[in-house]
Design an enzyme around this catalytic site. Structure first.
Site, PDB file in Angstrom:
ATOM      1  N   ASP A  61      59.094 -98.712  -6.302  1.00 54.45           N
ATOM      2  CA  ASP A  61      59.729 -99.107  -4.691  1.00 54.45           C
ATOM      3  C   ASP A  61      60.285-100.281  -4.783  1.00 54.45           C
ATOM      4  O   ASP A  61      59.581-101.186  -5.211  1.00 54.45           O
ATOM      5  CB  ASP A  61      58.420 -98.823  -4.113  1.00 54.45           C
ATOM      6  N   ARG A 147      76.798-101.436  13.021  1.00 53.94           N
ATOM      7  CA  ARG A 147      75.694-101.886  12.085  1.00 53.94           C
ATOM      8  C   ARG A 147      75.491-102.794  12.020  1.00 53.94           C
ATOM      9  O   ARG A 147      75.755-103.748  11.001  1.00 53.94           O
ATOM     10  CB  ARG A 147      77.455-102.011  11.266  1.00 53.94           C
ATOM     11  N   TYR A 150      72.584-103.651   9.446  1.00 53.24           N
ATOM     12  CA  TYR A 150      73.083-103.801   8.043  1.00 53.24           C
ATOM     13  C   TYR A 150      74.727-104.689   7.524  1.00 53.24           C
ATOM     14  O   TYR A 150      74.457-105.238   6.707  1.00 53.24           O
ATOM     15  CB  TYR A 150      73.471-102.099   8.450  1.00 53.24           C
ATOM     16  N   LYS A 154      74.210-107.366   4.438  1.00 50.29           N
ATOM     17  CA  LYS A 154      75.476-106.923   3.356  1.00 50.29           C
ATOM     18  C   LYS A 154      76.525-108.590   3.561  1.00 50.29           C
ATOM     19  O   LYS A 154      76.822-108.630   2.588  1.00 50.29           O
ATOM     20  CB  LYS A 154      76.598-106.111   4.199  1.00 50.29           C
ATOM     21  N   ILE A 183      82.601 -94.307   2.062  1.00 48.15           N
ATOM     22  CA  ILE A 183      82.914 -93.647   0.323  1.00 48.15           C
ATOM     23  C   ILE A 183      82.073 -91.929   0.574  1.00 48.15           C
ATOM     24  O   ILE A 183      80.259 -91.933   1.078  1.00 48.15           O
ATOM     25  CB  ILE A 183      81.923 -94.062  -0.853  1.00 48.15           C
ATOM     26  N   THR A 185      78.592 -88.960  -0.079  1.00 52.02           N
ATOM     27  CA  THR A 185      77.865 -89.397  -0.682  1.00 52.02           C
ATOM     28  C   THR A 185      76.814 -88.465  -0.160  1.00 52.02           C
ATOM     29  O   THR A 185      77.412 -88.565   0.907  1.00 52.02           O
ATOM     30  CB  THR A 185      77.189 -91.500  -1.362  1.00 52.02           C
ATOM     31  N   PRO A 186      75.407 -88.182  -0.813  1.00 50.61           N
ATOM     32  CA  PRO A 186      74.509 -87.778   0.031  1.00 50.61           C
ATOM     33  C   PRO A 186      74.257 -88.632   1.579  1.00 50.61           C
ATOM     34  O   PRO A 186      73.672 -87.495   2.418  1.00 50.61           O
ATOM     35  CB  PRO A 186      73.530 -88.094  -0.585  1.00 50.61           C
ATOM     36  N   ARG A 191      74.585 -89.029   7.637  1.00 53.60           N
ATOM     37  CA  ARG A 191      74.489 -89.924   8.214  1.00 53.60           C
ATOM     38  C   ARG A 191      75.838 -88.946   9.604  1.00 53.60           C
ATOM     39  O   ARG A 191      75.536 -88.753  10.614  1.00 53.60           O
ATOM     40  CB  ARG A 191      75.178 -91.247   8.227  1.00 53.60           C
ATOM     41  N   ARG A 208      89.545 -93.629   9.226  1.00 55.20           N
ATOM     42  CA  ARG A 208      88.870 -95.115   9.339  1.00 55.20           C
ATOM     43  C   ARG A 208      89.935 -95.639   7.955  1.00 55.20           C
ATOM     44  O   ARG A 208      90.351 -97.105   8.188  1.00 55.20           O
ATOM     45  CB  ARG A 208      88.004 -95.806   9.562  1.00 55.20           C
TER      46      ARG A 208
END
Ligand code: NAD
Length: 248
Positions: A61, A147, A150, A154, A183, A185-186, A191, A208
């Protein structure tokens, strides 16, 4: 690992290597000849990565500072560190609990800082290296709804990357941030499923980007490979935006 790729003879750390962008990058680095030390919390995902391309698994982790120290001592001098692992908390400031905020910073920022601090001395001692941080268009690049925490993490990563580049350029250290748009992705898939009304959500997320689609993990891996390789030896301290024109 091949004997002919552009990363032949290099050792690379990739975090978040179990799936998504990190996995695509670990596989690409390996195909280009690097010895890849793959870090993720998901041991099963690392085992399948090892089976696929020989990346060496390190399951722990990243919010555990002691585990980072243990990993860095085992890793020794590396040439490349792609610090890709991250979490994507959703919501506005009014949705953000103290725990949400702290977890976002623990994983996205503090773990990255600790990993850089742990790997950098050996990188400097061997004469240099390339550090690649994972930021986002949702940061200081542009405001994106829902966001809040987030984007704060970032943006912090961009500041950290620029400071690192300024402090250590003379020691041969290059530090660059990647700022992707949306992008496939899983994590993105989960989401979109969670938001509901899947088809409409998916269409809205894709729209977008002026190029009209999601980016692919392999396209980010191509940019990471460039920043990891000697082809980018004159770039440092920059945000490399790869977003289908979203922030244009
Ligand atoms: P993902 O969720 O698909 O993969 C993240 C990986 O990190 C997983 O394998 C997960 O197991 C690992 N991980 C999570 N918590 C961990 C921890 N505490 N310790 C160790 N490993 C841990 O994510 P992704 O979509 O590929 O995104 C990767 C990075 O790219 C993130 O930093 C994300 O913020 C950034 N990014 C993604 C997008 C996008 O649209 N997908 C856009 C911009 C930036």
């Amino acid at each position: 690992m091949t004997a002919t790729g552009v990363l032949h003879g290099k050792t690379a750390v990739v975090t978040g290597a179990g799936q998504g962008i990190g996995r695509a990058s670990a596989e690409r680095f390996s195909r280009e000849g690097a010895r890849v030390l793959a870090v993720d919390i998901n041991a099963a995902a690392l085992a399948s990565l090892e089976a696929a391309c020989g990346c060496e698994p390190f399951a722990f982790d990243l919010t555990d500072g002691t585990a980072i120290g243990t990993f860095a001592r085992a890793a020794g001098a590396v040439d490349i560190a792609f610090l890709c692992a991250g979490t994507v908390p959703y919501g506005t400031v009014l949705d953000c609990s103290d725990a949400d905020w702290e977890h976002a910073f623990d994983l996205n920022v503090t773990a990255m800082f600790r990993m850089i601090r742990a790997l950098l001395p050996a990188m400097i001692a061997q004469g240099g290296g390339a550090i690649i941080t994972m930021s986002s268009v949702a940061s200081s690049v542009r405001g994106v709804p829902d966001r809040f925490a987030y984007a704060a993490t970032k943006a912090a990563i961009i500041g950290m990357t620029k400071a690192l580049a300024a402090d250590h350029a003379a020691q041969g250290i290059r530090a660059n941030a990647i700022c992707p748009g949306t992008i496939e992705t899983p994590a993105l898939e989960a989401r979109m499923q969670a938001i509901g009304n899947y088809a409409a959500t998916r269409a809205a997320f894709a729209a977008r980007q002026p190029l009209g689609r999601f980016g692919q993990a392999d396209e980010i891996a191509s940019l990471a490979l460039y920043l990891a390789s000697d082809a980018s030896r004159f770039t440092t301290g920059q945000c490399h935006i790869i977003d289908g024109g979203w922030s244009n």
